[in-house]
Design an enzyme around this catalytic site. Sequence first.
Site, PDB file in Angstrom:
ATOM      1  N   CYS A   1       0.810  -1.238   0.148  1.00 30.03           N
ATOM      2  CA  CYS A   1       0.058  -0.073   0.185  1.00 30.03           C
ATOM      3  C   CYS A   1       0.681   1.232  -0.079  1.00 30.03           C
ATOM      4  O   CYS A   1       1.451   1.710   1.199  1.00 30.03           O
ATOM      5  CB  CYS A   1      -0.942  -0.070   1.325  1.00 30.03           C
TER       6      CYS A   1
ATOM      7  N   CYS B   1      -0.352   4.276   1.985  1.00 28.02           N
ATOM      8  CA  CYS B   1      -0.238   4.142   3.175  1.00 28.02           C
ATOM      9  C   CYS B   1       1.521   4.597   3.653  1.00 28.02           C
ATOM     10  O   CYS B   1       1.832   5.149   4.568  1.00 28.02           O
ATOM     11  CB  CYS B   1      -0.296   2.847   4.055  1.00 28.02           C
ATOM     12  N   ASP B   2       2.230   3.881   2.904  1.00 27.48           N
ATOM     13  CA  ASP B   2       3.688   3.849   3.100  1.00 27.48           C
ATOM     14  C   ASP B   2       4.608   4.768   2.694  1.00 27.48           C
ATOM     15  O   ASP B   2       5.787   4.598   2.807  1.00 27.48           O
ATOM     16  CB  ASP B   2       4.130   2.209   3.178  1.00 27.48           C
TER      17      ASP B   2
END
Length: 326
Positions: free
Chosen positions: A132, A135-136
């Site tokens: 993801c 997200c990261d």
Amino acid sequence: MNKYDVIVIGGGPSGYTSAIYLGRAALSVLVLAGAQPGGQLVFTSEVENFPGFTKGIMGPDLMMAMEAQAKRFGVEVLYKEVSKVDLLKETKSVWVDETEYQANAIIVSTGATSKMIGIGEEAYVGRGVSTCAVCDAAFFKGKKTFVVGGGDAAMEDTMALLKFADEVTIVHRRDEFRASKIMQDRVLSNSKVKVMWNSEVVGVSGESKLSSIKVKDIKTGKISEQQLDGLFVAIGHVPTTKMFEGILELDEKGYLRTTMTALMRDVKWRVSEKDMWLDGFPTMTSVDGVFGCGDVVDYRYRQAITAAGMGCQAALDAEKYLTEHK
Ligand code: NAP
């Protein structure tokens, strides 16, 4: 008999959020959270984009907090896998091994899992491997990153990484992307992006974290070693719906259909649009009294916060359904 107002199948952000709302509405609730509860967030390290945590929170801590919050309102939680369901009758039954649990309404929040390449990269998730980028990506400022895949998700991951990483190389197994033209154009027009066409990642290595991958040119068979900081796997997802096949309506990719998702795709299904918003149950599946929320329904956003939001919607719909069916 183990009978509840609502049984929630799945223990990720959507399942626990629905349980919090239902427990707080003084309904009896059982969460069957699976043998490994917490959903995909337990495989994440730091979560920086869930509102309310100014310094971020570790994924497993966020899930433990959601579970504790649900228990505060009397929700029961079992770390068990569901083995069988019978959802077509007015009283629904769910089995864990030989034990039967019954409820008047069911919330399905079984999530989806990211497809992995299967070359040992799973061992590096949270240590250089991510599924993801939204997200990261922020953890890869000034770093060298690779994305695997050729669909819209791979393009979206690349765009997210371009804001932070110095280099983004896409490894794709064919000589053209599957992604929409507009997404491809955005990616390919950026000079920081390189593409390794007709290539696949065949090996990963690193001590405490991922430090290099082996990439095979499918046409020549030549294998090259690439040093990197991050590998983003974007080769699709598999919704956890096997147990509902033939019982609940699924879409062509196996995602659970609800009134809301059917209408989002402009399909006339079950009720008219007007009825859905005025009287209907947007999160209801093809079976009365069975609701769906989170990544098992949502193939598009797949965020903890969107899953939690949909969990709230499913809980409110289930509560309304129970009131109307008293
Ligand atoms: P997808 O469209 O199924 O694409 C998966 C990609 O991964 C394909 O390019 C596929 O290669 C490749 N792949 C699959 N298995 C592989 C393997 N074992 N090894 C190497 N490569 C592999 O999946 P997605 O990109 O996750 O998208 C899913 C759905 O969400 C799509 O409908 C997409 O349009 C939608 N989506 C939309 C947006 C957006 O509009 N912004 C963003 C994300 C997702 P091949 O092409 O060779 O099959």
